[in-house]
Each structure stands twice: as structure tokens, then as C-alpha cells.
Design an enzyme around this catalytic site. Structure first.
Site, PDB file in Angstrom:
ATOM      1  N   HIS A  31       6.064  -0.313  -8.261  1.00 48.85           N
ATOM      2  CA  HIS A  31       4.650   0.077  -8.324  1.00 48.85           C
ATOM      3  C   HIS A  31       4.301   1.073  -7.206  1.00 48.85           C
ATOM      4  O   HIS A  31       3.796   2.158  -7.478  1.00 48.85           O
ATOM      5  CB  HIS A  31       3.774  -1.174  -8.224  1.00 48.85           C
ATOM      6  CG  HIS A  31       2.312  -0.906  -8.284  1.00 48.85           C
ATOM      7  ND1 HIS A  31       1.605  -0.895  -9.464  1.00 48.85           N
ATOM      8  CD2 HIS A  31       1.411  -0.608  -7.318  1.00 48.85           C
ATOM      9  CE1 HIS A  31       0.345  -0.604  -9.218  1.00 48.85           C
ATOM     10  NE2 HIS A  31       0.205  -0.420  -7.913  1.00 48.85           N
ATOM     11  N   GLU A  32       4.592   0.688  -5.979  1.00 45.82           N
ATOM     12  CA  GLU A  32       4.206   1.556  -4.855  1.00 45.82           C
ATOM     13  C   GLU A  32       4.987   2.870  -4.906  1.00 45.82           C
ATOM     14  O   GLU A  32       4.452   3.926  -4.604  1.00 45.82           O
ATOM     15  CB  GLU A  32       4.410   0.862  -3.508  1.00 45.82           C
ATOM     16  CG  GLU A  32       3.711  -0.497  -3.368  1.00 45.82           C
ATOM     17  CD  GLU A  32       2.235  -0.480  -3.728  1.00 45.82           C
ATOM     18  OE1 GLU A  32       1.584   0.568  -3.591  1.00 45.82           O
ATOM     19  OE2 GLU A  32       1.719  -1.538  -4.170  1.00 45.82           O
ATOM     20  N   MET A  50       0.839  -1.199   0.000  1.00 44.20           N
ATOM     21  CA  MET A  50       0.000   0.000   0.000  1.00 44.20           C
ATOM     22  C   MET A  50       0.872   1.247   0.000  1.00 44.20           C
ATOM     23  O   MET A  50       1.798   1.362   0.779  1.00 44.20           O
ATOM     24  CB  MET A  50      -0.919  -0.067   1.226  1.00 44.20           C
ATOM     25  CG  MET A  50      -1.834   1.121   1.393  1.00 44.20           C
ATOM     26  SD  MET A  50      -3.002   1.251   0.001  1.00 44.20           S
ATOM     27  CE  MET A  50      -3.204   3.019  -0.077  1.00 44.20           C
ATOM     28  N   HIS A  55       3.505   5.231  -7.379  1.00 44.15           N
ATOM     29  CA  HIS A  55       2.248   5.821  -6.909  1.00 44.15           C
ATOM     30  C   HIS A  55       2.454   7.203  -6.286  1.00 44.15           C
ATOM     31  O   HIS A  55       1.513   7.985  -6.208  1.00 44.15           O
ATOM     32  CB  HIS A  55       1.599   4.926  -5.850  1.00 44.15           C
ATOM     33  CG  HIS A  55       0.556   3.996  -6.402  1.00 44.15           C
ATOM     34  ND1 HIS A  55      -0.403   4.408  -7.296  1.00 44.15           N
ATOM     35  CD2 HIS A  55       0.295   2.685  -6.151  1.00 44.15           C
ATOM     36  CE1 HIS A  55      -1.201   3.375  -7.585  1.00 44.15           C
ATOM     37  NE2 HIS A  55      -0.794   2.318  -6.914  1.00 44.15           N
ATOM     38  N   GLU A 103      -4.450   3.092 -10.691  1.00 44.36           N
ATOM     39  CA  GLU A 103      -3.933   1.717 -10.757  1.00 44.36           C
ATOM     40  C   GLU A 103      -3.516   1.308 -12.173  1.00 44.36           C
ATOM     41  O   GLU A 103      -2.467   0.722 -12.364  1.00 44.36           O
ATOM     42  CB  GLU A 103      -4.945   0.733 -10.168  1.00 44.36           C
ATOM     43  CG  GLU A 103      -5.148   0.902  -8.663  1.00 44.36           C
ATOM     44  CD  GLU A 103      -3.863   0.855  -7.847  1.00 44.36           C
ATOM     45  OE1 GLU A 103      -2.841   0.351  -8.347  1.00 44.36           O
ATOM     46  OE2 GLU A 103      -3.876   1.346  -6.699  1.00 44.36           O
TER      47      GLU A 103
HETATM   48 ZN   LIG Z   1      -1.433   0.291  -6.876  1.00 47.44          ZN
END
Ligand SMILES: [Zn+2]
Length: 872
Positions: free
Chosen positions: A303-304, A269, A307, A326
Site C-alpha cells: 500500500h505505502e 505513512m 502511494h 486512498e
Molecule cells: Zn494510504
């Protein structure tokens, strides 16, 4: 008894909030049975609000309200009411300060949403609506505010106290307690709030950004895991550098923290400045993690990290826009993997993921567009469609407008919307403005569900040296969408001549239902290499001859399509044999297949990892996807037959390639070493299918014995197939493996999965026994995925056994999970939801299981939504 259907939320009903929260000042006093939360909010009327009678309605679930103060004055019971997880305060001024005191019980929180404990440490998960499990709040992503967080806790038990932003103050409180204060200078939605408290170990490093700022990098793990963080730390630095070089994105805070926890519903997350990860995506060492694990750690970290811009600095206006962050971020992390590992293999993995999970979703009762129109429980929409198909949609925009202009569009999007909560439409507009290309028709990818099908025919006119391609597109009906309009898609194509030389490459813009494209000056009837690099997420029908496919497998300059030609060929061979199997005809490999395979093994110029992928037959899941009525038994039997036949006939080639690439060197994670390991282990997969115990002992067992303590990739490959079939070695090996690794939860997960995917007829009984084993814990999502998930999703032949015991077993598990952790329960129920794809007998059994679940009292919104939709 009747269940009342939970209400749906609709995109069309979106309205701006009546009130805005500018600042949030939180204070947590963490206790052993309950936690006290004080939340001080500065609130004002929203000038953009459309309603004439404004109301302050705050969301809260499983929170015990103690006190509310408005501008310092305590409210009485007549000033507010609590109704269905909502706190409604009737008369409020245009601007005010609201203070709310609540009590929560993190120790009893098994849903792993909001604040909870994992192995004695406190942590949070607030996306999508976890924050309202902490305190009453306007829990919606467009409510962006500045946060300060004070944490008070026992000094000894929780020496580490973390939250978003920068640490601004700390101190002692009495004899036993201490406190810290964190301040996040960036406005954020509450789903990005995070708190961690525990006795954790820290690994640290630093990164100097492109503008010369120093950023402290901290990874926190449970004690005893510090030595498994090196790879993750390198990945963080690699991702930070890559995002600067590729997209010009620089990190903004002085500190970037990651905490790895064992009990986590998701992979990871992206909370602002304080990412929380499932241990699975941080901890990696050669002796405990496979090549795939190492790769996943890198891509999840990328990925994180990505973000921070695509999601945090610019976030979603509402949850229907989930793919805005996403889809874009999956696209960014996929590009990272392509740039830093084997580009062709990275693309193959991405396409495999899409086909194995999203195509089925698109074809089933839960099909929904990349931007859904409605939901009952948003947690059910963290799907392959929103994520993976969403990423393909972004990739198509890049292909249509070109890489450089795409980058300009992205820059425009980030600068225009920095600090805002926006929509998919805002993103598409930025791309249109920077490119000058209309994406009007392209927008249908966001609103229409279903996987489009392209039927393609070609013709050649030797007289005029002209080649024609006719593309006809269609899209099957999906729930609520019977008629579809034609999509706008990029169709990348190459034309090869008979000696394998490339004559032509271009990207066609397909827009109409039927379109004919003309290619001039083509000297001979070409062999077309269609949909190169999988330029659009579609199914392609073109009647390639076997010879053409074999030719492309050898000569296509697009390496993805070289693999794709192989896939098409294997699917054809296996499905033909499935037909033979169903009519009880003796199975026989088609003539020439051995030569094709043996030629592949000799393709020395290919990178070894790609070669390993080319030697892999399509998964049972992908094969099932190709059948109208799925026959799990036939697919399994035929696939095993093909593997065994190939092993028999090419035994020497496999042994030779295995030996050439087997090495006892220390494990290293790099392109060459991964390629070598993947290739030799693929050969081993074939060889252990031979009924030759001496060979197994010589190769697999010796590889197992040597690798057991220092190379998990080789260990797992060696034992996977020995446990896969009913081998006499199974029991002994599993015992040895468990004895060596029972202290390591992530390795124990592998041990559980190995047994869950075994094709032995008694697998279900073993899985049932394992649910009682000390190694299993239904409250831990990783364990549930490893055992139950692996069985129901990756062992179709045993899960779908004709007696239906697999279905009943899963039903019991789903109902048990429903009370503990609805999100995980919903994920576990999905293998039952595509029941209409099976034969009448199995359909009946699966349907009965779903009905049984639906009748259950106090069924969660999560499970109710999926089950009721699949029964419609
Ligand atoms: Zn994500």
C-alpha cells in the site's frame, strides 16, 4: 457551560490559494526540551487566485513564533497578527522570501501529530495537518514545493538523521553535534514531509528497476529488532516488481527508506522516499507474528509503496479528494494480494472488512459519501467509506470498462497529472476518455452515501427457453440525503445447470431503479450465481432455497461466491435460531446442516485456506449488522450453540482434519503452509468448544507448549479459545504467555487483546485492572487498540452488558484520551455512536454517555464532531 461547535469546512468553498510556495528550506535543531525550526520559503502570487485582495494566511498550531523575516528584514508586531492558529501577514510583495523561526516541544507532544518522540527517537506524522504543528505554513495538499532539510542533533543520541529525498551533505558541528542535509527533487505537498532522528539499526538491500536503475532499500528499526525485518524487505522488493509488471510504475529516487516506530496513530505513512511505519506492519518473525500479521505486513508495505505514484507523484487537490489516493491505493494493494496469495481468500478478506466496518458506517449517523461534502476535523474522515468503499468504486470502474482499458486509463491519469494536485473528477475523466464509456451516472458513487440494496427475482419460460432476472435497486436515506438516484453498477452473474455445469457468465450493467434482463437459449431453469466476486458494494436480496445455497457451496465455479453461498446459509440458520432464542424455544440445528458441514470438510479439491474460510461462521458483528434491533446476547449464545453442536456431531472429522494438517515443521509463510495452518486451527476452534478436558489437553495445550517459542500462529490459536471462555486453564496459560513474551511489545498487545475479548462475565473488571498493568500505556495507540479497542469493538456481549458499565468505562477512557491524543479518542468513541441500533434500555445508557462526553470542557474537534453528529 456550553461548548461552541467548531466550524465546518465545505468542498463547495474550495478556492485556489492566493500565494504559491516554490521552495522550502528547513533547518531543525533537535534539543532535549525543545526544537528550533527555521523555515525559508520562496513565495509568489498565485496567477490562478480568484481574489482581488490577496492575503497571506499561514496555518500553525502549538508553535511558538520567534522571528519572521521578509526578504531578510525582520517584521515587527504591527506587520502581522496571530489569530486562531493563523498567522496573517498583511502587506507582502508579489514575490518574496519569507523566513520563519519557531520553537516546538516534541517531547511534550502526545497527539503524535507533527514532530514528536517515540521511545527517545524523533519522528513526524504530517498527514493531514501535522506540518502546521511544526512551523507556520500554507498547510494544504495543493501547495506543492521542492524541499531541502537540514537536521542538527546530538551525535551520540541521534546517529541516524533522515528526511525525504537524497542525502546531499553532512558534517560535524562542534564536539557533540552533527548535521545532515537532504534534498527532495520531487515537488510534494507538506503532508508528505518526514523527519526521523534516532539511534536505529539498519537492514539494507537493493532493487534494480525495470529501466536498470539501482535503488538502495533501507529499513530502520529500534535496536534488537533487526532479525524481524526479513519478511518486510522481501515484501518491498515484491511490491516494487509487482507495480512495474502490473501497472508499469517504476520507483523514482535512488533510495527508499522505511522507519518502524512504536508510537504511531496510523498503520503507516507514505512520506516521499521515507515511509514511517507502525512497528506492527514491519516486524515479523515466526515466533512473534501470526499468518495474519505476515499478510498484513505485505499488504501495508504494498500500500505505502504504491502511494509513490497514486498519492505522491499525483496527489489530492484538497482533503475532500482523499479517496482519490486512498481508494485507488487500497484497490492497488488488494490487487497485489490477490495476485500474490490466494485470490479468492484475498477477496473474501476485503469483502469481510467492508461489511464489518463500512456497511455499519453507511447505515449509521456518521454515514458520508466516498467524497464528503464537508468536515469539521479531516482526521475523522480516514474512514472505511473513503478507503474501502472507495476501493470498491475503483474496482467497479475496472469491471465496467475492462482490465486492459482500465490500465490505459490509469496510464493516462498518471502521465497527464504527474506532479499535480488533482480531483476525483480528473481521475474519472481519464477513465472515460480511455474507454469511451460515459461514467456520468456512475459518479453518484462518489456523492451519494448509503449501501444500495438490490431486490432480485427470477423466472423461467421453458417453452421459449428463456430466463429472466428482474433487479430492483434502492438506497436507504442517510444524514442530509433522503432521496437517492439509481446507481450505475456492474453485476456479474453466472448461470449453472442442475449438474453444476456453467451455462453462461456475463457482466450486466445495472442503471435503472427496476430493470429486467433476458437470457436466451437456457435449456433448463438455472441456478443463478449472483453478484460474482462481489462486483458491486451492495446488499443483495434473492430468495434462494436452502438447497440452492448448498448446491452453490459445492459447485459454484466462482470461488468467492461459493464462500458467499455458505455465508448466506449460515446467516439464515443463525438468525432463525436467534428468533427461537428470543422466544425461549429450545435450540435445535436444522436437519441436514451437519451433512452440509461434513460435505464441506471433504471438499479436497479446494485450497485449504479457502476451505478454512468456508468453515468459519459469520462474525457476531456481521450478524448484528443483519438485525434491525441488535440483540448481542442472543447472537452470542446462538453462535456458540451452533459451534458447539457442530463440534459435538463432527468431532471425529475435525480431529482427523486437524491431525492430517498439523505439522511440527519449521514455520514458513507460503500459500500451502498458511492454508494448512488455517485449516487445522479452524478445526481446533471447534474442538475446544467441547466440554472435554482430556481433548483440550491433548490438542490445544500440547500445541501451545510446542509452539510457544517458535510459532505464534499456532500459539495464539491454541490459547485463544481456552481464554475465550471461562476455562480453568486461563490464568495459568496467560501467566506463562506473558512470562515468555513480556519483552516484546507487539506480542504483549496480543496478550492484552486475548483478555479483552474473553467472554467471561468478569472481563470488564479484568480490562480495568489491565489499564493499571505495567504492560499498558494509554499514550501508546497500539496498546489502546489492543486492550480498549478489542474490548469495545470485538467483545459486543461484554461491552454492551445490560448494566451499562462498559459504556461508562469507555466514556472515561475517551475523555482521558481526548486530552492526550484526540485522533485516538475519536476512534475509540465510535462503538457508542451507533446507539440507535440497540434496544431502548441500552440506547438510553449509550446516549447518556455521549451526552456526558459532549458536555466536557475543552473537547477536541475530533471527538466533538463524531459525538454531536451521532446525537442528531
Ligand atoms: Zn494510504
Amino acid at each position: 457551560m456550553k461548548n461552541i461547535s467548531p466550524a465546518a469546512v465545505y468542498l463547495k468553498d474550495y478556492t485556489p490559494s492566493d500565494y504559491l510556495i516554490d521552495t522550502v528550506d528547513l533547518e531543525f535543531e533537535l534539543g532535549e526540551t525543545s526544537t528550533r525550526v527555521k523555515s525559508k520559503l520562496t513565495v509568489r502570487e498565485n496567477p490562478a487566485s480568484l481574489s482581488s485582495a490577496k492575503k497571506l494566511i499561514l496555518n500553525g498550531e502549538n508553535v511558538l513564533l520567534k522571528t519572521i523575516l521578509l526578504n531578510g528584514k525582520e517584521l515587527t508586531k504591527t506587520d502581522f497578527k496571530i489569530q486562531e492558529n493563523k498567522l496573517i501577514i498583511s502587506a507582502v510583495p508579489a514575490k518574496f522570501e519569507l523566513e520563519i523561526h519557531t520553537l516546538i516541544k516534541p517531547q511534550e507532544n502526545t497527539s503524535l501529530t507533527g514532530l514528536y518522540q517515540s521511545n527517545g527517537n524523533f519522528c513526524t506524522q504530517c498527514e493531514a495537518h501535522g506540518f502546521s504543528h511544526i512551523t507556520y505554513f500554507l498547510d494544504r495538499p495543493d501547495m506543492m514545493a521542492c524541499y531541502t532539510t537540514t537536521i542538527i542533533a546530538d551525535k551520540e543520541k541521534y546517529p541516524i538523521l533522515l528526511s525525504n529525498g537524497n542525502l546531499v551533505a553532512s558534517g560535524s558541528l562542534g564536539k557533540d553535534k552533527h548535521w545532515v542535509k537532504w534534498e527532495d527533487p520531487f515537488k510534494k505537498p507538506c503532508y508528505l514531509f518526514a523527519l526521523v532522528a534516532g539511534d536505529l539499526e539498519r537492514v539494507q538491500d537493493e532493487f534494480i528497476t525495470q529501466s536498470g536503475r539501482r535503488v538502495d532499500l533501507h529499513i530502520y528499526v529500534e535496536k534488537g529488532n533487526k532479525h524481524k525485518c526479513e519478511h518486510a524487505m522481501q515484501a518491498v522488493k515484491k511490491a516494487m516488481k509487482w507495480d512495474e509488471d502490473t501497472f508499469g510504475r517504476e520507483y523514482d529516487l535512488d533510495i527508499y527508506m522505511i522507519v518502524a516506530v512504536s508510537d504511531f496513530n496510523m498503520g503507516a505513512m507514505e512520506n516521499k522516499g521515507l515511509n514511517i511505519f507502525n512497528t506492527k506492519y514491519i516486524l515479523a518473525s515466526p515466533e512473534t507474528a501470526t499468518d495474519d500479521d505476515f499478510l498484513h505486513v505485505e499488504s501495508v508495505i504494498a500500500h505505502e509503496y504504491c502511494h509513490n505514484w497514486s498519492g505522491n507523484r499525483v496527489t489530492c487537490r484538497d482533503w475532500f479528494q482523499l479517496s482519490l489516493k486512498e481508494g485507488l491505493t487500497i484497490f492497488r494493494d488488494q490487487t497485489f494480494t490477490e495476485d500474490t496469495m490466494s485470490a479468492a481468500v484475498a477477496r473474501i478478506h476485503a469483502v469481510n472488512d467492508l461489511r464489518n466496518s463500512q456497511f455499519g458506517e453507511d447505515a449509521g449517523p456518521l454515514a458520508h459519501p466516498v467524497r464528503p461534502e464537508s468536515y469539521v476535523e479531516i482526521n475523522n474522515f480516514y474512514t472505511a467509506t473513503v478507503y474501502n468503499k472507495g476501493a470498491e468504486v475503483i474496482r467497479m470502474i475496472q469491471t465496467l470498462i475492462g482490465k486492459e482499458i482500465f490500465r490505459q486509463g490509469l496510464d493516462l491519469y498518471f502521465s497527464r497529472h504527474d506532479g499535480q494536485a488533482v480531483t476525483i473528477e480528473d481521475f474519472v475523466k481519464a477513465m472515460e476518455e480511455s474507454s469511451g464509456i460515459s461514467l456520468e451516472q456512475f459518479r453518484l458513487w462518489y456523492s451519494q452515501a448509503g449501501t444500495p440494496v438490490l431486490d432480485i427475482k427470477d423466472e423461467y419460460d421453458p417453452h421459449h427457453k428463456t430466463y429472466y432476472l428482474t433487479i430492483r435497486q434502492s438506497c436507504p436515506a442517510t444524514p442530509g440525503q433522503n432521496e437517492k438516484l439509481p446507481f450505475h453498477l456492474p453485476f456479474k452473474i453466472g448461470l449453472l445447470n442442475g449438474s453444476g455445469e456453467e451455462m453462461f457468465e456475463t457482466v450486466l450493467q445495472v442503471k435503472k431503479q427496476v430493470e429486467k434482463f433476458k437470457f436466451d437459449n437456457i435449456s433448463s431453469f438455472p441456478i443463478p450465481s449472483l453478484l460474482r466476486s462481489f462486483s458491486a458494494p451492495v446488499k443483495l436480496h434473492f430468495s434462494y432455497s436452502d438447497e440452492q445455497l448448498q448446491f452453490l457451496m459445492q459447485h459454484d465455479t466462482d470461488l468467492f461466491n461459493r464462500w458467499e453461498a455458505g455465508t448466506k446459509y449460515w446467516v439464515r440458520v443463525i438468525l432463525d435460531l436467534v428468533n427461537d432464542f428470543q422466544v425461549k424455544k429450545k435450540l435445535q440445528l436444522p436437519l441436514g446442516l451437519i451433512n452440509v458441514f461434513s460435505a464441506l470438510l471433504q471438499q479436497a479439491e479446494l485450497d485449504k485456506w479457502l476451505l478454512a474460510e468456508m468453515l468459519t461462521l459469520p462474525s457476531e458483528r456481521y450478524l448484528a449488522e443483519q438485525m434491525t434491533i441488535i440483540d448481542v446476547d442472543a447472537i452470542h449464545a446462538v453462535r456458540e450453540f451452533v459451534i458447539t453442536e457442530l463440534a459435538n456431531q463432527l468431532k471425529q472429522d475435525f480431529i482427523e482434519t486437524y491431525k492430517k494438517n498439523h505439522s511440527l515443521n519449521t514455520y514458513q509463510f507460503n500459500l500451502q503452509e498458511v492454508g494448512r495452518r488455517q485449516l487445522k486451527n479452524r478445526c481446533l476452534d471447534y474442538l475446544v468448544h467441547l466440554d472435554d478436558f482430556t481433548l483440550h489437553e491433548q490438542l490445544a495445550l500440547s500445541q501451545f507448549a510446542v509452539a510457544l517459542k517458535n510459532n505464534m500462529t499456532d500459539t495464539l490459536s491454541a490459547i485463544k479459545y481456552l481464554t475465550y471462555v471461562d476455562s480453568p486453564l486461563q490464568g495459568k496459560i496467560l501467566t506463562q504467555f506473558y512470562a515468555a513474551w513480556k519483552h516484546d511489545p507487539l506480542v504483549v498487545d496480543k496478550w492484552l487483546s486475548l483478555q479483552a475479548i474473553s467472554k467471561s462475565p468478569d472481563t470488564l473488571d479484568k480490562v480495568k485492572l489491565l489499564t493499571q498493568h505495567e504492560a499498558f500505556d494509554i499514550k501508546n495507540p497500539n496498546k489502546v487498540y489492543a486492550l480498549i479497542g478489542a474490548f469495545a469493538r470485538h467483545n459486543p456481549v461484554r461491552f454492551h452488558s445490560a448494566k451499562g458499565e462498559g459504556y461508562l468505562f469507555l466514556t472515561d477512557i475517551v475523555l482521558e484520551l481526548n486530552a492526550l491524543n484526540p485522533q485516538i479518542a475519536a476512534r475509540m468513541v465510535t462503538p457508542l455512536t451507533d446507539w440507535k441500533r440497540y434496544d431502548i434500555h441500552r440506547q438510553g445508557l449509550m446516549q447518556r454517555s455521549l451526552e456526558m462526553i459532549l458536555k466536557t470542557k475543552s473537547l477536541s474537534r475530533d471527538v466533538h464532531e463524531l459525538v454531536s453528529k451521532s446525537l442528531q
